[in-house]
Design a protein around this motif. Structure first.
Motif, PDB file in Angstrom:
ATOM      1  N   SER A  30       0.784  -1.114   0.305  1.00  0.00           N
ATOM      2  CA  SER A  30       0.201  -0.025   0.053  1.00  0.00           C
ATOM      3  C   SER A  30       0.832   1.107   0.045  1.00  0.00           C
ATOM      4  O   SER A  30       1.860   1.288   0.426  1.00  0.00           O
ATOM      5  CB  SER A  30      -0.706  -0.267   1.220  1.00  0.00           C
ATOM      6  OG  SER A  30      -0.317   0.303   2.310  1.00  0.00           O
ATOM      7  N   GLU A  31       0.267   2.496   0.168  1.00  0.00           N
ATOM      8  CA  GLU A  31       0.659   3.511  -0.571  1.00  0.00           C
ATOM      9  C   GLU A  31       1.393   4.348   1.266  1.00  0.00           C
ATOM     10  O   GLU A  31       0.614   3.857   1.713  1.00  0.00           O
ATOM     11  CB  GLU A  31       0.440   4.942  -1.177  1.00  0.00           C
ATOM     12  CG  GLU A  31      -0.187   4.508  -2.291  1.00  0.00           C
ATOM     13  CD  GLU A  31       0.631   4.567  -2.896  1.00  0.00           C
ATOM     14  OE1 GLU A  31       2.071   5.373  -3.059  1.00  0.00           O
ATOM     15  OE2 GLU A  31       1.271   3.722  -3.953  1.00  0.00           O
ATOM     16  N   ASP A  32       2.791   4.731   0.970  1.00  0.00           N
ATOM     17  CA  ASP A  32       3.284   5.325   2.451  1.00  0.00           C
ATOM     18  C   ASP A  32       2.286   6.372   3.063  1.00  0.00           C
ATOM     19  O   ASP A  32       1.873   7.103   1.782  1.00  0.00           O
ATOM     20  CB  ASP A  32       4.091   6.249   2.227  1.00  0.00           C
ATOM     21  CG  ASP A  32       5.403   6.073   3.568  1.00  0.00           C
ATOM     22  OD1 ASP A  32       4.828   5.728   4.080  1.00  0.00           O
ATOM     23  OD2 ASP A  32       6.311   7.217   2.980  1.00  0.00           O
ATOM     24  N   GLY A  33       1.788   6.492   4.144  1.00  0.00           N
ATOM     25  CA  GLY A  33       1.095   7.400   4.619  1.00  0.00           C
ATOM     26  C   GLY A  33      -0.007   7.073   4.668  1.00  0.00           C
ATOM     27  O   GLY A  33      -1.254   7.537   5.544  1.00  0.00           O
ATOM     28  N   LYS A  34      -0.681   5.725   3.869  1.00  0.00           N
ATOM     29  CA  LYS A  34      -1.996   5.458   4.426  1.00  0.00           C
ATOM     30  C   LYS A  34      -2.058   4.784   5.860  1.00  0.00           C
ATOM     31  O   LYS A  34      -1.451   5.170   6.847  1.00  0.00           O
ATOM     32  CB  LYS A  34      -2.138   3.994   3.129  1.00  0.00           C
ATOM     33  CG  LYS A  34      -3.507   3.315   3.449  1.00  0.00           C
ATOM     34  CD  LYS A  34      -3.259   1.625   2.878  1.00  0.00           C
ATOM     35  CE  LYS A  34      -3.976   0.978   4.017  1.00  0.00           C
ATOM     36  NZ  LYS A  34      -4.177   1.138   4.968  1.00  0.00           N
ATOM     37  N   VAL A  35      -3.840   5.553   5.977  1.00  0.00           N
ATOM     38  CA  VAL A  35      -4.206   5.337   7.876  1.00  0.00           C
ATOM     39  C   VAL A  35      -4.623   3.714   7.630  1.00  0.00           C
ATOM     40  O   VAL A  35      -5.529   3.191   6.996  1.00  0.00           O
ATOM     41  CB  VAL A  35      -5.271   6.322   7.376  1.00  0.00           C
ATOM     42  CG1 VAL A  35      -5.703   5.862   8.861  1.00  0.00           C
ATOM     43  CG2 VAL A  35      -5.219   7.952   7.046  1.00  0.00           C
TER      44      VAL A  35
END
Length: 164
Positions: A30-35
């Protein structure tokens, strides 16, 4: 009297988010920074000290006659170096033996990892390589105090072979 061992073929299924749900979770990038949300690994490591390590396995092949479960924690497994691997699983249940009718073998690519639910029966990892390094997240004493194994060979004269 001769005891005959039956070898049952267990076809591989490619793992997906949906078909692995009865056993745990498939965790993909998943993308970095995803909650943090429900697609992240939902871990249960509250019953001890977590242990994260790299486990080297050699020449595992595709046959098994034993399956194990852990009742005190989730477990995460994934291969390093992008190597494909296989795992036999049965969903958690109240019985002290795995339901053979629910036994499934998954093909797991080397670009993700799996989280096994508490109580999921599992056999493996298995693979066709000479060796595979796996990262493993469980409790520090999982293999000492939380390692329940069912032996198909001793109890049912049964061995499984994972086939493509």
């Amino acid at each position: 009297m001769t005891i005959v061992t039956t070898i049952k073929s267990l076809p591989l299924v490619d793992i997906t988010l949906d078909n692995f749900k009865p056993y745990g979770q498939l965790i993909t990038p998943s993308e970095d920074g995803k909650v943090y949300d429900e697609i992240d690994a939902q871990l249960n490591l509250k019953n001890g000290i977590p242990r994260f390590y790299i486990m080297r396995l050699t020449e595992r092949g595709r046959c098994f006659n034993r399956i194990t479960r852990h009742e005190q924690c989730t477990q995460c497994l994934g291969s390093l170096e992008g190597k494909e691997w296989f795992l036999g699983v049965v969903p958690p249940g109240d019985e002290n033996y795995p339901n053979i009718e629910q036994l499934q073998a998954f093909r797991i690519p080397g670009n993700c990892f799996i989280k096994l639910e508490v109580g999921t029966w599992h056999a493996g990892p298995y693979f066709d390589h000479d060796f595979v390094n796996f990262y493993n997240l469980e409790l520090s004493n999982t293999n000492v105090v939380d390692h329940f194994t069912y032996d198909f060979l001793k109890k049912d004269n049964l061995t499984f072979e994972i086939i493509s």
